[in-house]
Design a protein around this motif. Structure first.
Motif, short mmCIF file in Angstrom:
data_model
loop_
_atom_site.label_atom_id
_atom_site.label_comp_id
_atom_site.label_asym_id
_atom_site.label_seq_id
_atom_site.Cartn_x
_atom_site.Cartn_y
_atom_site.Cartn_z
N ASP A 4 0.83 -1.20 0.00
CA ASP A 4 0.00 0.00 0.00
C ASP A 4 0.86 1.25 0.00
OD1 ASP A 4 -2.30 -1.54 0.06
OD2 ASP A 4 -2.55 -1.37 2.23
N TRP A 5 1.91 1.26 0.84
CA TRP A 5 2.79 2.41 0.91
C TRP A 5 3.48 2.61 -0.43
CZ3 TRP A 5 8.07 3.36 0.48
CH2 TRP A 5 8.48 4.63 0.92
N ASN A 6 4.00 1.52 -1.03
CA ASN A 6 4.65 1.62 -2.34
C ASN A 6 3.69 2.19 -3.37
OD1 ASN A 6 7.17 0.73 -1.56
ND2 ASN A 6 6.89 -1.34 -2.33
N GLN A 7 2.45 1.72 -3.37
CA GLN A 7 1.47 2.20 -4.34
C GLN A 7 1.21 3.69 -4.15
OE1 GLN A 7 0.53 0.42 -6.99
NE2 GLN A 7 -0.36 2.33 -7.69
N GLN A 8 1.15 4.14 -2.91
CA GLN A 8 0.96 5.58 -2.65
C GLN A 8 2.14 6.39 -3.18
OE1 GLN A 8 0.33 5.77 1.59
NE2 GLN A 8 -1.89 5.63 1.37
N VAL A 9 3.35 5.87 -2.97
CA VAL A 9 4.55 6.56 -3.47
C VAL A 9 4.53 6.60 -5.00
CG1 VAL A 9 7.07 6.44 -3.64
CG2 VAL A 9 5.95 6.06 -1.43
N ILE A 10 4.18 5.50 -5.63
CA ILE A 10 4.11 5.44 -7.10
C ILE A 10 3.10 6.46 -7.62
CG2 ILE A 10 3.39 3.99 -9.05
CD1 ILE A 10 4.61 1.59 -7.38
N GLU A 11 1.93 6.50 -7.01
CA GLU A 11 0.89 7.44 -7.45
C GLU A 11 1.33 8.89 -7.25
OE1 GLU A 11 -2.68 6.19 -5.40
OE2 GLU A 11 -2.69 4.27 -6.48
N THR A 12 1.98 9.18 -6.12
CA THR A 12 2.48 10.52 -5.87
C THR A 12 3.54 10.90 -6.89
OG1 THR A 12 2.00 10.31 -3.51
CG2 THR A 12 3.56 12.03 -4.15
N PHE A 13 4.47 9.98 -7.17
CA PHE A 13 5.53 10.19 -8.16
C PHE A 13 4.90 10.58 -9.50
CE2 PHE A 13 8.32 8.75 -11.52
CZ PHE A 13 9.60 8.99 -11.07
N ARG A 14 3.94 9.79 -9.96
CA ARG A 14 3.34 10.03 -11.28
C ARG A 14 2.49 11.29 -11.31
NH1 ARG A 14 2.05 3.66 -12.34
NH2 ARG A 14 4.10 3.14 -13.22
N ALA A 15 1.81 11.59 -10.21
CA ALA A 15 0.94 12.77 -10.17
C ALA A 15 1.73 14.07 -10.09
CB ALA A 15 -0.01 12.67 -8.98
N ASN A 16 2.97 14.00 -9.59
CA ASN A 16 3.77 15.21 -9.34
C ASN A 16 5.04 15.28 -10.17
OD1 ASN A 16 2.07 16.34 -7.24
ND2 ASN A 16 2.72 14.60 -6.02
N GLY A 17 5.06 14.64 -11.31
CA GLY A 17 6.22 14.73 -12.19
C GLY A 17 7.51 14.22 -11.57
N GLY A 18 7.39 13.19 -10.73
CA GLY A 18 8.58 12.59 -10.13
C GLY A 18 8.94 13.16 -8.77
N GLU A 19 8.20 14.11 -8.29
CA GLU A 19 8.46 14.73 -6.98
C GLU A 19 7.65 13.99 -5.91
OE1 GLU A 19 10.23 17.65 -4.57
OE2 GLU A 19 10.35 17.72 -6.74
N VAL A 20 8.35 13.47 -4.90
CA VAL A 20 7.69 12.81 -3.78
C VAL A 20 8.18 13.51 -2.51
CG1 VAL A 20 7.35 10.62 -2.54
CG2 VAL A 20 7.56 10.61 -5.04
N PRO A 21 7.25 14.09 -1.71
CA PRO A 21 7.68 14.95 -0.60
C PRO A 21 8.82 14.42 0.25
CG PRO A 21 5.31 15.01 -0.79
CD PRO A 21 5.81 13.98 -1.79
N GLN A 22 8.77 13.20 0.73
CA GLN A 22 9.84 12.75 1.63
C GLN A 22 11.13 12.37 0.89
OE1 GLN A 22 6.81 11.33 0.96
NE2 GLN A 22 6.61 9.42 2.03
N PHE A 23 11.11 12.32 -0.43
CA PHE A 23 12.29 11.91 -1.20
C PHE A 23 12.73 12.94 -2.23
CE2 PHE A 23 10.01 8.00 -0.04
CZ PHE A 23 10.97 7.39 0.73
N GLY A 24 11.98 13.99 -2.42
CA GLY A 24 12.31 14.96 -3.45
C GLY A 24 12.22 14.32 -4.83
N ARG A 25 13.26 14.50 -5.61
CA ARG A 25 13.30 13.95 -6.98
C ARG A 25 14.34 12.83 -7.07
NH1 ARG A 25 10.48 16.76 -10.46
NH2 ARG A 25 11.74 16.28 -12.28
N ARG A 26 14.59 12.14 -5.96
CA ARG A 26 15.62 11.10 -5.90
C ARG A 26 15.11 9.71 -6.26
NH1 ARG A 26 20.49 12.64 -3.39
NH2 ARG A 26 21.18 10.76 -4.41
N LEU A 27 13.79 9.53 -6.39
CA LEU A 27 13.27 8.19 -6.68
C LEU A 27 13.22 7.92 -8.17
CD1 LEU A 27 10.17 7.84 -4.31
CD2 LEU A 27 12.50 7.04 -3.93
#
Length: 134
Positions: A4-27
Motif C-alpha cells: 500500500d505504501w509503495n502504491q501511494q509513493v508510485i501514485e504521488t511520483f506520477r501525479a507530481n512529475g517525479g516529486e515525492v515529498p519525503q524523497f524529493g526527486r531522488r526516486l
C-alpha cells in the motif's frame, strides 16, 4: 502494508512529475519481472545519478534479507525505469563489484546517511546496483 505504501509513493511520483515529498526527486520507479513468476512489478527506489545511469541500493531498510526487486534484477537484468527528468528509460542492471561498491557506498552515505543506519542494522553486505542506459 508495504505494498500500500509503495502504491501511494508510485501514485504521488506520477501525479507530481517525479516529486515525492519525503524523497524529493531522488526516486525512480523500477519496472522488473519476478525471478520465478515473471510477474511484472513496479518498485519505487532511491537513486543516485551517475554518468552511465543510476545507482540503487538493495537495503530493504536493513532487513536480514535482500529485497525481492534485487533478486528479480539478478534473474532479469534488462528492465526499465521511470525517472523525474528523463521519463521512461531502458536500462540494464549490474551489481557493483566489491571495489566499485566501496567507492559508491562512500558517496551514497555522504548523500543519504540513513543508508548507514540500514547497514548497521544488518549483517549482510547491502548490494549496490547500477542501472545503466541501454
Amino acid at each position: 502494508m508495504a505494498a500500500d505504501w509503495n502504491q501511494q509513493v508510485i501514485e504521488t511520483f506520477r501525479a507530481n512529475g517525479g516529486e515525492v515529498p519525503q524523497f524529493g526527486r531522488r526516486l525512480v520507479l523500477l519496472h522488473h519481472l519476478g525471478a520465478r513468476t515473471g510477474t511484472a512489478r513496479v518498485s519505487p527506489v532511491m537513486s543516485f545519478p551517475t554518468e552511465a545511469g543510476w545507482l540503487v541500493v538493495a537495503s530493504k531498510g536493513g532487513a536480514p534479507e535482500h529485497p525481492a526487486w534485487y533478486r528479480n534484477l539478478l534473474a532479469h537484468p534488462e528492465v526499465r525505469i521511470e525517472t523525474p527528468d528523463d521519463g521512461e528509460v531502458e536500462v540494464v542492471a549490474r551489481e557493483l563489484d566489491p571495489a566499485e561498491r566501496e567507492d559508491a557506498w562512500r558517496r551514497i552515505i555522504a548523500e543519504a546517511p540513513g543508508f548507514g543506519d540500514y547497514e548497521r542494522r544488518t549483517t549482510r553486505v547491502i548490494p549496490v546496483v547500477e542501472l545503466a542506459r541501454r
